[in-house]
Motif scaffolding. Sequence first.
Motif, PDB file in Angstrom:
ATOM      1  N   PRO A 122       0.809  -1.234   0.000  1.00 25.07           N
ATOM      2  CA  PRO A 122       0.000   0.000   0.000  1.00 25.07           C
ATOM      3  C   PRO A 122       0.832   1.268   0.000  1.00 25.07           C
ATOM      4  O   PRO A 122       0.318   2.344  -0.313  1.00 25.07           O
ATOM      5  CB  PRO A 122      -0.814  -0.127   1.294  1.00 25.07           C
ATOM      6  CG  PRO A 122      -0.036  -1.069   2.160  1.00 25.07           C
ATOM      7  CD  PRO A 122       0.607  -2.028   1.222  1.00 25.07           C
ATOM      8  N   GLU A 123       2.119   1.145   0.307  1.00 21.39           N
ATOM      9  CA  GLU A 123       2.955   2.352   0.360  1.00 21.39           C
ATOM     10  C   GLU A 123       3.368   2.846  -1.031  1.00 21.39           C
ATOM     11  O   GLU A 123       3.880   3.962  -1.163  1.00 21.39           O
ATOM     12  CB  GLU A 123       4.211   2.107   1.204  1.00 21.39           C
ATOM     13  CG  GLU A 123       5.146   1.018   0.695  1.00 21.39           C
ATOM     14  CD  GLU A 123       4.829  -0.361   1.274  1.00 21.39           C
ATOM     15  OE1 GLU A 123       5.774  -1.152   1.457  1.00 21.39           O
ATOM     16  OE2 GLU A 123       3.644  -0.634   1.541  1.00 21.39           O
ATOM     17  N   VAL A 124       3.188   2.020  -2.087  1.00 17.06           N
ATOM     18  CA  VAL A 124       3.480   2.516  -3.432  1.00 17.06           C
ATOM     19  C   VAL A 124       2.242   3.207  -3.986  1.00 17.06           C
ATOM     20  O   VAL A 124       1.118   2.969  -3.531  1.00 17.06           O
ATOM     21  CB  VAL A 124       3.937   1.389  -4.381  1.00 17.06           C
ATOM     22  CG1 VAL A 124       5.137   0.659  -3.811  1.00 17.06           C
ATOM     23  CG2 VAL A 124       2.807   0.426  -4.701  1.00 17.06           C
ATOM     24  N   GLU A 125       2.455   4.064  -4.987  1.00 17.37           N
ATOM     25  CA  GLU A 125       1.348   4.834  -5.562  1.00 17.37           C
ATOM     26  C   GLU A 125       1.292   4.621  -7.069  1.00 17.37           C
ATOM     27  O   GLU A 125       2.266   4.887  -7.776  1.00 17.37           O
ATOM     28  CB  GLU A 125       1.527   6.325  -5.270  1.00 17.37           C
ATOM     29  CG  GLU A 125       0.464   7.202  -5.930  1.00 17.37           C
ATOM     30  CD  GLU A 125       0.832   8.673  -5.909  1.00 17.37           C
ATOM     31  OE1 GLU A 125       0.074   9.474  -6.480  1.00 17.37           O
ATOM     32  OE2 GLU A 125       1.900   9.009  -5.331  1.00 17.37           O
ATOM     33  N   VAL A 126       0.158   4.114  -7.555  1.00 18.57           N
ATOM     34  CA  VAL A 126      -0.087   4.099  -8.995  1.00 18.57           C
ATOM     35  C   VAL A 126      -0.536   5.513  -9.362  1.00 18.57           C
ATOM     36  O   VAL A 126      -1.597   5.966  -8.938  1.00 18.57           O
ATOM     37  CB  VAL A 126      -1.157   3.066  -9.370  1.00 18.57           C
ATOM     38  CG1 VAL A 126      -1.472   3.136 -10.866  1.00 18.57           C
ATOM     39  CG2 VAL A 126      -0.693   1.655  -8.989  1.00 18.57           C
ATOM     40  N   THR A 127       0.285   6.228 -10.122  1.00 18.73           N
ATOM     41  CA  THR A 127       0.083   7.656 -10.309  1.00 18.73           C
ATOM     42  C   THR A 127      -1.245   7.989 -10.972  1.00 18.73           C
ATOM     43  O   THR A 127      -1.821   9.041 -10.721  1.00 18.73           O
ATOM     44  CB  THR A 127       1.226   8.268 -11.131  1.00 18.73           C
ATOM     45  OG1 THR A 127       1.299   7.595 -12.404  1.00 18.73           O
ATOM     46  CG2 THR A 127       2.553   8.096 -10.406  1.00 18.73           C
ATOM     47  N   GLN A 128      -1.720   7.097 -11.824  1.00 17.70           N
ATOM     48  CA  GLN A 128      -3.054   7.247 -12.389  1.00 17.70           C
ATOM     49  C   GLN A 128      -3.498   5.895 -12.924  1.00 17.70           C
ATOM     50  O   GLN A 128      -2.664   5.037 -13.232  1.00 17.70           O
ATOM     51  CB  GLN A 128      -3.078   8.274 -13.520  1.00 17.70           C
ATOM     52  CG  GLN A 128      -2.295   7.876 -14.758  1.00 17.70           C
ATOM     53  CD  GLN A 128      -2.544   8.828 -15.909  1.00 17.70           C
ATOM     54  OE1 GLN A 128      -3.666   9.189 -16.196  1.00 17.70           O
ATOM     55  NE2 GLN A 128      -1.464   9.255 -16.565  1.00 17.70           N
ATOM     56  N   VAL A 129      -4.794   5.696 -13.003  1.00 18.30           N
ATOM     57  CA  VAL A 129      -5.326   4.452 -13.554  1.00 18.30           C
ATOM     58  C   VAL A 129      -5.378   4.610 -15.069  1.00 18.30           C
ATOM     59  O   VAL A 129      -6.180   5.396 -15.586  1.00 18.30           O
ATOM     60  CB  VAL A 129      -6.734   4.152 -13.002  1.00 18.30           C
ATOM     61  CG1 VAL A 129      -7.250   2.847 -13.575  1.00 18.30           C
ATOM     62  CG2 VAL A 129      -6.704   4.107 -11.482  1.00 18.30           C
ATOM     63  N   PRO A 130      -4.527   3.896 -15.800  1.00 19.14           N
ATOM     64  CA  PRO A 130      -4.502   4.090 -17.246  1.00 19.14           C
ATOM     65  C   PRO A 130      -5.777   3.576 -17.909  1.00 19.14           C
ATOM     66  O   PRO A 130      -6.354   2.586 -17.495  1.00 19.14           O
ATOM     67  CB  PRO A 130      -3.283   3.268 -17.683  1.00 19.14           C
ATOM     68  CG  PRO A 130      -3.131   2.225 -16.632  1.00 19.14           C
ATOM     69  CD  PRO A 130      -3.563   2.871 -15.353  1.00 19.14           C
ATOM     70  N   ARG A 131      -6.182   4.267 -18.950  1.00 19.83           N
ATOM     71  CA  ARG A 131      -7.358   3.864 -19.725  1.00 19.83           C
ATOM     72  C   ARG A 131      -6.975   3.071 -20.963  1.00 19.83           C
ATOM     73  O   ARG A 131      -7.834   2.655 -21.732  1.00 19.83           O
ATOM     74  CB  ARG A 131      -8.161   5.103 -20.125  1.00 19.83           C
ATOM     75  CG  ARG A 131      -8.817   5.818 -18.940  1.00 19.83           C
ATOM     76  CD  ARG A 131      -9.442   7.127 -19.378  1.00 19.83           C
ATOM     77  NE  ARG A 131      -8.429   8.176 -19.566  1.00 19.83           N
ATOM     78  CZ  ARG A 131      -8.626   9.289 -20.258  1.00 19.83           C
ATOM     79  NH1 ARG A 131      -9.791   9.495 -20.862  1.00 19.83           N
ATOM     80  NH2 ARG A 131      -7.683  10.194 -20.363  1.00 19.83           N
ATOM     81  N   GLY A 132      -5.704   2.879 -21.152  1.00 18.84           N
ATOM     82  CA  GLY A 132      -5.203   2.109 -22.278  1.00 18.84           C
ATOM     83  C   GLY A 132      -3.728   1.847 -22.087  1.00 18.84           C
ATOM     84  O   GLY A 132      -3.101   2.328 -21.141  1.00 18.84           O
ATOM     85  N   GLY A 133      -3.142   1.073 -22.988  1.00 22.27           N
ATOM     86  CA  GLY A 133      -1.737   0.726 -22.859  1.00 22.27           C
ATOM     87  C   GLY A 133      -1.544  -0.603 -22.180  1.00 22.27           C
ATOM     88  O   GLY A 133      -2.476  -1.401 -22.042  1.00 22.27           O
ATOM     89  N   LEU A 134      -0.330  -0.831 -21.702  1.00 20.13           N
ATOM     90  CA  LEU A 134       0.034  -2.164 -21.216  1.00 20.13           C
ATOM     91  C   LEU A 134       0.704  -2.159 -19.850  1.00 20.13           C
ATOM     92  O   LEU A 134       1.229  -3.194 -19.429  1.00 20.13           O
ATOM     93  CB  LEU A 134       0.983  -2.837 -22.224  1.00 20.13           C
ATOM     94  CG  LEU A 134       0.448  -3.019 -23.646  1.00 20.13           C
ATOM     95  CD1 LEU A 134       1.549  -3.503 -24.575  1.00 20.13           C
ATOM     96  CD2 LEU A 134      -0.725  -3.997 -23.657  1.00 20.13           C
ATOM     97  N   SER A 135       0.699  -1.028 -19.132  1.00 19.69           N
ATOM     98  CA  SER A 135       1.486  -1.010 -17.896  1.00 19.69           C
ATOM     99  C   SER A 135       0.957   0.000 -16.891  1.00 19.69           C
ATOM    100  O   SER A 135       0.138   0.871 -17.223  1.00 19.69           O
ATOM    101  CB  SER A 135       2.957  -0.685 -18.223  1.00 19.69           C
ATOM    102  OG  SER A 135       3.063   0.566 -18.860  1.00 19.69           O
ATOM    103  N   LEU A 136       1.451  -0.144 -15.665  1.00 21.65           N
ATOM    104  CA  LEU A 136       1.214   0.814 -14.584  1.00 21.65           C
ATOM    105  C   LEU A 136       2.518   1.571 -14.306  1.00 21.65           C
ATOM    106  O   LEU A 136       3.610   0.987 -14.324  1.00 21.65           O
ATOM    107  CB  LEU A 136       0.771   0.101 -13.308  1.00 21.65           C
ATOM    108  CG  LEU A 136      -0.519  -0.724 -13.358  1.00 21.65           C
ATOM    109  CD1 LEU A 136      -0.776  -1.367 -12.003  1.00 21.65           C
ATOM    110  CD2 LEU A 136      -1.704   0.130 -13.781  1.00 21.65           C
TER     111      LEU A 136
END
Length: 467
Positions: free
Chosen positions: A389-403
Amino acid sequence: MNDGSSAARVAGELRAWIRERPAGAKLPSTRILAGEYQVGPVTVQSALQLLVADGLVETRPGVGTFIAATRQARPVDVSWQTTALGWSDVFDVEGSGVRTHAPDVIGLHTGYPSPSLLPGALLRSAVQKVSRDPEILMSAAPASGLPQLRAWFARDLDGQRTGGSGIDESDVIVTSGGQSALSASLRALAAPGEAIIVESPTYWGAMAAAKAHGLRMIPIARTKDGIDPADLDAALAAHGSRVFYAQPTYANPTGDVWSPHVRAEVMQVLAARKAFLVEDDWARDLYYDAEPLPPIAAADENGHVVYIRSLTKSLSPAIRVAGLVARGPALRRIRSSRWVSELFVPPFTQQVAVDVLAHPGWNRHRAALRRELRTRRDELRAQLTRAVPEVEVTQVPRGGLSLWVRLPRGHHAAEVAERALTLGLAISPGSEWFPTEPYDQFIRMSFAATPHTRYVEAANILAEVLR
């Protein structure tokens, strides 16, 4: 068990057998091996072909198969090359996304989808059909590509245009994937030593192409809407640049999408500065929420946009084709620049792509691909939230192949990636994606190549590394 895995198993058993015997020893006959390993003769032959490819055995027609003699490698002294080659500004660091790891490593580093996500049945049918055409097998292709494939790329872009003159096949060059199109474009539009403007962070392959051509990369920061057009205008003016490379739709590695007003304002800047945008539309097929905005090229009326539309990720890495769309003298320069590295794309590859794209199953495949990518995105996010939980996904992508994942303060991406690999997880350190000073607090985690059943283990490994 399928024939491929059976052949690999038999080859593995035979490797152990070979290690215990001298060079020149004869292998048992196909009939004997088939009985011993409980497989068919065809599987045995496939296994032997694997061993021949590895240089472990050699076949003698009418005599049998024998253990090959081990060639003693002589020491090679290449130290003289350091002096001969001298200083270099070539981007010579291999990107983590193209590295190969052991099969048991969880591969969240690569940007190529797993075979299970690709249209295998459509490809097999197309390959079988095209392979029966001797003209395709024995002929060279037109330098700019097969007319049918060029027409498909033209229709794909022209169907999204809102006005202006239309696109036709004469505006299209078929290349061996998007990287080839990108390299040819940069060589044609900018001279060595000149500056090009790039987003930061940006695609690793674009930086490699720019460095190889001796170009200086001037970064502009990403914003929540994509970029600030004022930054682009200032950079073009300050550095005398006439080329801007960007991925406005599902940028790699961040997943960013430019807003409509940024797209419109960028076109105004390009027109005012008499500059080019190399628009890399690598992920046009890889959306999984709302359908993406039209390419910026769809609004280009006067040839400011060089548009690159790749099919590699949605079709197959083995069928590398992309369409490059440009107009005017820029197209002619790009066409000439491309001949330095490739004269044409093999007609077999192009015709396979034509057949797959024309099949009714193509659109069904794209829909299934988008559903599976969304499932993988959501599952990887969920497991990271659970375990780290300490990491942050900077945004939820709407396309592409990665976080694009931000690490907690005090952790360095390169060290995290190195430690994770020792525990069986391959990820891409974010420092690779910055054109100037790297910001070492991000990692890219791709969900394309590895099934979601391994995401629990992947998240647990990352949690252990960050402890």
